[in-house]
Design an enzyme around this catalytic site. Structure first.
Site, short mmCIF file in Angstrom:
data_model
loop_
_atom_site.label_atom_id
_atom_site.label_comp_id
_atom_site.label_asym_id
_atom_site.label_seq_id
_atom_site.Cartn_x
_atom_site.Cartn_y
_atom_site.Cartn_z
N LYS A 1 -19.71 -10.13 13.27
CA LYS A 1 -19.77 -11.59 13.22
C LYS A 1 -18.59 -12.07 12.40
O LYS A 1 -18.54 -11.88 11.19
CB LYS A 1 -21.09 -12.02 12.57
CG LYS A 1 -21.32 -13.50 12.55
CD LYS A 1 -22.75 -13.80 12.17
CE LYS A 1 -23.05 -15.29 12.24
NZ LYS A 1 -24.45 -15.58 11.94
N LEU B 1 -19.34 -11.32 22.38
CA LEU B 1 -20.73 -11.50 22.80
C LEU B 1 -21.13 -12.96 22.79
O LEU B 1 -21.97 -13.38 23.56
CB LEU B 1 -21.66 -10.72 21.87
CG LEU B 1 -21.50 -9.20 21.88
CD1 LEU B 1 -22.29 -8.59 20.76
CD2 LEU B 1 -21.93 -8.62 23.21
N GLY B 2 -20.56 -13.72 21.91
CA GLY B 2 -20.93 -15.13 21.87
C GLY B 2 -20.28 -15.81 20.70
O GLY B 2 -19.72 -15.17 19.82
N TYR C 1 -20.05 -21.64 13.44
CA TYR C 1 -19.09 -21.23 12.44
C TYR C 1 -18.64 -19.78 12.58
O TYR C 1 -17.98 -19.26 11.71
CB TYR C 1 -19.64 -21.50 11.03
CG TYR C 1 -20.67 -20.52 10.52
CD1 TYR C 1 -20.33 -19.61 9.52
CD2 TYR C 1 -21.96 -20.49 11.02
CE1 TYR C 1 -21.25 -18.71 9.04
CE2 TYR C 1 -22.89 -19.60 10.55
CZ TYR C 1 -22.54 -18.70 9.55
OH TYR C 1 -23.46 -17.82 9.07
N ALA C 2 -19.02 -19.13 13.67
CA ALA C 2 -18.66 -17.72 13.79
C ALA C 2 -18.58 -17.28 15.24
O ALA C 2 -19.17 -17.90 16.12
CB ALA C 2 -19.69 -16.88 13.06
N ASP D 1 -34.57 -22.00 11.94
CA ASP D 1 -33.90 -22.09 13.23
C ASP D 1 -34.45 -21.04 14.19
O ASP D 1 -33.69 -20.30 14.81
CB ASP D 1 -32.39 -21.92 13.04
CG ASP D 1 -31.61 -22.35 14.27
OD1 ASP D 1 -32.18 -23.10 15.10
OD2 ASP D 1 -30.46 -21.93 14.43
N GLY E 1 -20.66 -19.14 17.83
CA GLY E 1 -21.56 -20.11 17.24
C GLY E 1 -20.77 -21.22 16.59
O GLY E 1 -19.57 -21.35 16.81
N VAL F 1 -19.16 -13.73 17.61
CA VAL F 1 -19.78 -12.42 17.51
C VAL F 1 -19.17 -11.48 18.53
O VAL F 1 -19.05 -11.82 19.71
CB VAL F 1 -21.31 -12.50 17.70
CG1 VAL F 1 -21.94 -11.14 17.52
CG2 VAL F 1 -21.91 -13.47 16.72
#
Lengths: 396, 422
Positions: free
Chosen positions: B117, B94-95, B99-100, B209, B97, B102
């Site tokens: 995640k 899905l995406g 540091y992770a 955030d 980041g 998903v």
């Protein structure tokens, strides 16, 4: 919490689901992960209808008036609150809003508004609250969450003793001081150590590693600058490899189920001291006594607020500040937080008294040295602490 | 220090080191991490049961998502446990980041869709501190408008958090319905956002955030705050944070100017920006390059602050009046045209949230009492934390006027295809 709601709605939903339930599991699963199918709108209606049926409009007023509950006092008895809600009518469990409007009104009847005002002012002054609006909620939350922070008993696994534990904690205090961490980090680290000693199996050889990893985890939660794994290994004289350290970290996180929340007694101490208008020296003395409590294995069964209260109370009695009417009034207000736990306070004071009396000639004297510096107003060298017998006399 | 640590070991252990070494090796080998099912790790499932898509679709009924309530343990797929990697199947990415990564996934335990995640572990750091903070914060946050953490899978070299699956996020929703959202829906989204903020702020936590990407939306219209990687609880008195938080567009002027004293007002500015973005259909302050351009965008609307209007502003590191064009404050309705079509109280709330001076900004709890929300059914104000506002009769999402996939036609929201966001 919403279980009562589930029970009520079950027949409603089951009506539609009976046919599906007989399906083979695999089929079920493939349905669930496929794209949305045509029943979707029906399902939406259903979940929206259920609550409507459970909660007829006319019950709103009754619910709102039924909010005042004895359990709300200081937010202590949350569990019992839930029980009564679950046993009673459905809506109460859904609509009891612990820090909503009704909550505040009912609390005002039970808690002196003066205390509330003082708590808000103190939290704001200490910069513990983001905003005065939230200060009281935060205090209630601190009081509530701390009940999860005390352990049921002081028993250690049989191959550890209180003295091995205190040697380890003493070493952690020195490492902590050397790294210039925040004080909260130390309290969190020792709390994690107490819990993980009971939660995970560890041999005596790995006890030091366990302590170090607890400090490492506490730093990860609280600190801006983190130590490196290799640096920590160096501090342990390279007895353990960094691989072992990371493995221990994983073991602890799993053992503690990733729950690193903690409400340190230090915050309660600062809060109470601020309400009681204590002098700087009283606060330093109380901080010293509170840190000594980390070394005492029996102290893990007490609530953080009780530890803080006992430390402050004893500090006042050791230093014997001249009494003023204002000071006494402020102290009365601060100690009203402890109404009902006087015996626990006395027990803690006894433990602290014997700890303080022999602190200077014990092996584990990191705290004693730390608090004998000029910045801490030499509190640990105060003559009042020398005589254990006299100290115990104070406490009775 | 080395001597000391050797001494500690001697005191603590008091046994022959060599021998203990061997014993420890055995000990570790036999003790594989086993994550047995606990009531605490399952608790979140209960609260979402009513209103999340995947559960309402799950034909296995309540026993699947409410194992404590259903007395008999589920019978199919014996041996699957929470906390075990093979209990979940990941479907698509899905995406990613910082540091992770998903993934969308499905739980083999109960057929629920989940968002997985996956966190990369670093050898010098171990479990990243962002992950530790996120999970330890989320474990304590049970609220209808905060994403639910179902499970944690920790293996030898990876760490995966299992979150509830949400169909879309606000960024996706906004791009699907360009030109601003239905004003009723904006009100519902804002109410939920502020409700969540009020909750986390009262728990001594700042999100830090906020942006449309981090606001997840279910098909019913439930909004949930996600991504607490930058969040932290205020537990350290008078400690300042690094100022490199919050995506530039949603960053408040005080932080842009270099202030290090944060408060809840930080999140309220972000919420205000999201508010305008939902009404207007475009970001409130879309800066392009750097902090100074971002500040200029803000000054254009709110006016360049001076020592009179903001005592102490000239002390802030990035306050360089010579670099900014002089500008006067403008009425919001002239800048964001949509406000002109709406009652005055909408603009009043926006103005309360987008104040230059952090201390002047309205708090999340006060904003929930703002007249802007007075048109919502009154019981909505008295909900328990874990209850969704959509349980209040009469609260539901309106159909959006514009829809890129169905131009000129009103669509039922419930028919939206499952978007590829969590």
């Amino acid at each position: 919490m919403t279980r009562a709601g589930f029970c009520d709605s079950k027949p409603l939903l089951d009506l539609h689901k009976k046919a599906d339930e007989r399906r083979a599991p695999l089929r079920t699963w493939s349905n669930a992960c496929g794209p949305k199918d045509r029943w979707q709108p029906v399902e939406v209606e259903e979940s929206r209808m259920a609550p409507v049926k459970m909660e007829p409009e006319r019950r709103w007023e009754r619910r709102l008036s039924a909010q005042t509950s004895e359990g709300i006092i200081m937010g202590f008895n949350e569990d019992s609150l839930m029980h009564t809600a679950a046993d009673g009518c459905v809506e109460e469990s859904v609509f009891l809003y612990p820090h909503g409007l009704q909550g505040i009104h009912s609390l005002q009847a039970l808690v002196p508004s003066l205390l509330r005002h003082e708590v808000e002012t103190a939290l704001e002054k200490l910069d513990l609250a983001w905003d005065r609006v939230f200060a009281w909620d935060m205090f209630l939350d601190m009081m509530r969450t701390q009940t999860r922070n005390s352990l049921p008993n002081a028993d250690l696994p049989r191959h550890f003793t209180d003295s091995t534990r205190s040697v380890l904690v003493d070493w952690l205090i020195q490492v902590h001081e050397m790294m210039h961490f925040q004080e909260e980090t130390l309290y969190l680290a020792v709390h994690l150590l107490n819990r993980s000693l009971r939660q995970i199996k560890v041999t005596t050889v790995n006890l030091q590693l366990l302590g170090m990893v607890c400090l490492f985890l506490a730093a990860k939660k609280e600190e801006c600058l983190l130590p490196e794994v290799s640096g920590l290994c160096y501090l342990m004289d390279h007895t353990y490899t960094s691989h072992q350290l990371l493995r221990m970290e994983r073991k602890i996180l799993l053992g503690l189920k990733f729950d690193l929340s903690y409400c340190p007694p230090l915050h309660f101490l600062l809060l109470l001291a601020s309400i009681a208008r204590s002098s700087a020296k009283v606060v330093w003395m109380a901080r010293y006594l509170l840190e000594l409590s980390l070394l005492e294995g029996q102290c893990v069964v007490f609530l953080p607020v009780q530890l803080a209260g006992a430390a402050l109370c004893m500090s006042r009695q050791v230093l014997q500040d001249p009494l003023t009417p204002e000071g006494e009034a402020a102290w009365c207000l601060a100690s009203s937080v402890h109404v009902g736990s006087e015996t626990a306070l006395l027990r803690i004071m006894h433990i602290l008294a014997s700890a303080a009396g022999k602190a200077h000639n014990r092996e584990t004297c990191a705290t004693f040295i730390k608090f004998s510096s000029p910045e801490t107003m030499h509190v640990s060298r105060h003559p009042g602490l020398k005589n254990t017998a006299a100290l115990l006399g104070i406490c009775t | 220090m080395e001597d000391l640590s050797r001494w500690v070991r001697k005191c603590c252990c008091g046994e022959d080191e060599e021998e203990n070494w061997r014993r420890e090796e055995e000990d570790v080998e036999t003790e594989e991490p086993s994550f047995t099912r606990s009531s605490s790790s399952l608790a979140p499932a209960e609260s979402v049961w009513f209103h999340s898509l995947q559960v309402s679709r799950s034909p296995r009924g309540r026993s699947s998502s409410d194992p404590q309530g259903g007395r008999q343990p589920h019978s199919w797929k014996a041996g699957l446990q929470f906390g075990a990697a093979h209990s979940y199947v990941s479907l698509e990415k899905l995406g990613g980041g910082s540091y992770a990564c998903v993934y969308k996934g499905v739980s083999r335990i109960n057929g629920q869709l989940v968002a997985l995640k996956q966190i990369q572990m670093k050898t010098e750091e171990g479990v990243p501190f962002t992950a530790i903070r996120e999970v330890s914060l989320l474990k304590g946050l049970k609220h209808a408008n905060i994403v639910v953490l179902h499970d944690i899978i920790h293996t030898r070299d990876s760490l995966t958090f299992v979150f509830e699956y949400m169909q879309t996020d606000l960024a996706q929703y906004l791009s699907r319905h360009p030109g601003g959202l239905h004003s009723h829906n904006v009100r519902l989204f804002m109410f939920q956002l502020l409700r969540a903020l009020g909750f986390i702020h009262s728990q001594r936590i700042l999100h830090r955030d906020l942006k449309p990407h981090n606001l997840l939306i279910s098909y019913l219209g439930e909004l949930k705050i996600a991504d607490f990687g930058l969040a932290r609880s205020k537990s350290v008195p008078s400690q300042s944070f690094s100022s490199e938080v919050v995506t530039l567009w949603y960053r408040p002027p005080d932080v842009l100017l270099g202030a290090t004293e944060y408060s809840t007002a930080l999140d309220l500015w972000g919420a205000g920006c999201v508010f305008v973005e939902m009404l207007q259909g475009a970001p409130a302050f879309p800066g392009v390059s750097d902090v100074f351009e971002q500040l200029q965008k803000i000054w254009t609307v709110l006016g360049l602050p001076s020592e009179d209007s903001w005592p102490g502003v000239s002390q802030l590191p990035n306050y360089k009046p010579e670099r900014f064009l002089h500008s006067q404050p403008k009425p919001f309705r002239s800048v964001w045209k949509r406000l002109d079509q709406l009652p005055y109280k909408t603009e009043d709330l926006v103005r309360g949230m987008l104040k230059l001076l952090p201390a002047d900004r309205i708090s999340a709890q006060d904003s929930l009492q703002h007249p802007y929300f007075s048109t919502l059914p009154p019981p909505i104000m008295h909900l328990r934390d874990t209850v969704s506002i959509f349980k209040v009769p009469g609260v539901r999402l309106e159909t959006e006027v514009r829809d890129v996939f169905n131009p000129g036609q009103r669509v039922k929201l419930s028919l939206l295809p499952a978007a590829k966001f969590w």
